[in-house]
Design a protein around this motif. Sequence first.
Motif, PDB file in Angstrom:
ATOM      1  N   LEU A 148       0.925  23.210 -65.913  1.00 58.96           N
ATOM      2  CA  LEU A 148       0.433  24.113 -66.945  1.00 58.96           C
ATOM      3  C   LEU A 148      -0.645  25.056 -66.417  1.00 58.96           C
ATOM      4  O   LEU A 148      -0.647  26.247 -66.738  1.00 58.96           O
ATOM      5  N   MET A 149      -1.553  24.540 -65.610  1.00 62.12           N
ATOM      6  CA  MET A 149      -2.646  25.380 -65.132  1.00 62.12           C
ATOM      7  C   MET A 149      -2.174  26.394 -64.076  1.00 62.12           C
ATOM      8  O   MET A 149      -2.610  27.546 -64.077  1.00 62.12           O
ATOM      9  N   LEU A 150      -1.295  25.982 -63.191  1.00 63.98           N
ATOM     10  CA  LEU A 150      -0.756  26.937 -62.218  1.00 63.98           C
ATOM     11  C   LEU A 150       0.061  28.017 -62.924  1.00 63.98           C
ATOM     12  O   LEU A 150      -0.002  29.206 -62.559  1.00 63.98           O
ATOM     13  N   SER A 151       0.807  27.612 -63.947  1.00 63.44           N
ATOM     14  CA  SER A 151       1.588  28.589 -64.709  1.00 63.44           C
ATOM     15  C   SER A 151       0.676  29.559 -65.449  1.00 63.44           C
ATOM     16  O   SER A 151       0.936  30.770 -65.501  1.00 63.44           O
ATOM     17  N   ALA A 206      -4.777  23.738 -74.470  1.00 60.47           N
ATOM     18  CA  ALA A 206      -4.244  23.086 -75.666  1.00 60.47           C
ATOM     19  C   ALA A 206      -3.004  22.258 -75.330  1.00 60.47           C
ATOM     20  O   ALA A 206      -2.819  21.148 -75.843  1.00 60.47           O
ATOM     21  N   GLY A 207      -2.165  22.790 -74.445  1.00 54.32           N
ATOM     22  CA  GLY A 207      -0.983  22.050 -74.023  1.00 54.32           C
ATOM     23  C   GLY A 207      -1.340  20.740 -73.336  1.00 54.32           C
ATOM     24  O   GLY A 207      -0.707  19.702 -73.563  1.00 54.32           O
ATOM     25  N   ILE A 208      -2.377  20.786 -72.516  1.00 54.38           N
ATOM     26  CA  ILE A 208      -2.830  19.575 -71.825  1.00 54.38           C
ATOM     27  C   ILE A 208      -3.328  18.542 -72.824  1.00 54.38           C
ATOM     28  O   ILE A 208      -3.034  17.343 -72.715  1.00 54.38           O
ATOM     29  N   ALA A 241      -7.829  27.306 -60.154  1.00 56.79           N
ATOM     30  CA  ALA A 241      -7.030  28.519 -59.983  1.00 56.79           C
ATOM     31  C   ALA A 241      -6.909  29.273 -61.303  1.00 56.79           C
ATOM     32  O   ALA A 241      -7.081  30.500 -61.353  1.00 56.79           O
ATOM     33  N   ALA A 242      -6.632  28.554 -62.383  1.00 55.85           N
ATOM     34  CA  ALA A 242      -6.486  29.208 -63.686  1.00 55.85           C
ATOM     35  C   ALA A 242      -7.815  29.780 -64.170  1.00 55.85           C
ATOM     36  O   ALA A 242      -7.872  30.920 -64.660  1.00 55.85           O
TER      37      ALA A 242
END
Length: 436
Positions: A267-270, A238-240, A58-59
């Motif tokens: 994180l990816m959906l956001s 980077a957060g992941i 999705a991202a």
Amino acid sequence: MVIQLLVVLVAIIIGARLGGIGLGVFGGVGLAVLVFIFGLTPTSPPIDVMLMIVAVIAAAACMQAAGGLNLMVHWAEKILRNNPQRITILSPLVTYTFTFIAGTGHVAYSVLPVIAEVASETGIRPERPLSIAVIASQQAITASPISAATVALLSMLGAQGFDITLGDILLISIPCTLIGVIVGAICSLRVGKELKDDPEYLRRLKEGEIKKETTTTDGMNNKRAALTSVILFLAATAGIIVFGSFPELRPSFDGNSMSMSYIIEILMLSAAALILISTRTDGIKAAQGSVFSAGMQAVVAIFGIAWMGDTFIGGNMAEIKSSIEETVTAMPWLFGVALFVMSILLFSQAATIRALLPLGMALGISPYMLIALFPAVNGYFFIPNYPTVVAAINFDKTGTTRIGKYILNHSFMMPGMVATVTAVVLGIVMVNILYL
């Protein structure tokens, strides 16, 4: 068990030949036979892995819709056109980086025509940069922190209670696959005759089959929106990496750290939502892009094939262990051969991991050794019918990138084998030095 294995292999072969979602749906057919005819108890479908992949897709699809991938291709084009003589070395580094960032090798499609054009204009045999560029886009899957294969490996090792972080995987996979790609590129520098001496190129040139075409990425509608989408996607990635490498930074509930599956999904959906809002991108456009299509095909493949594979292995685990446990325990690298062969059949690193990793863990292979063998799942170049392989052949108007008379003697075999073997061997060496 032999008949059940034949059922599994037939389902894989037919599904792979159908392409698209064929692999996944025929995994369902094979599962039906195993359950209703042979009476095997179905295992749980790989829901967590599938949902993580959907979030990443999705991202990435939103970034593509916002022009982010086009912007990255534009940067790559400038690098390649400014350094045409080094294209055989630079091209695989470009496609490796693209895949590492996006988590899917299908992003290489956009840059392949640029590679073919720059090489032919410079008088360099296009087969050299094109073949290793495709291999690099595959190798980077096993180094990307957000690829479906890495996500599957991390979640499955974690589910078995192994104290393995994303950092442990990346520490081995990134340098090993990158060095493997560079070695493959060096070996590709002298492949075949020089372009000016190639008989097929000369024939096409004489008969007027080669026409001057200019590929360019100029003219993006909104570079600011494209850049914003890339920044947001990279921030989520980077957060992941940070949360995956340092578990103590994750939110904790009742004394337990949040699982990486939830971290990746959130994180990816956001990131996808922020990209759509900040760039004013149509969500429908994101769902219509090539990244979303290819990614969802991978999800369906993992759904059917992994579920079928889990059920077969779970129902026959005792017999499988008794027949190969002693050999694999003595020579664990043989499990890498099994991963390579299975990836040829499945055309998917993630599906290969989902299908065979439970067997590797059940055989008692060290989780660090399994990480070292991880690049072995990049074997689907072996049979030259994967989409990126076919695309590279079609983009090379000179005819130097091709399938050989005997099918397996194709342009991608040498760089693919060199890169894969180098990555696995280096991984085993690193694991023995650092962990074992």
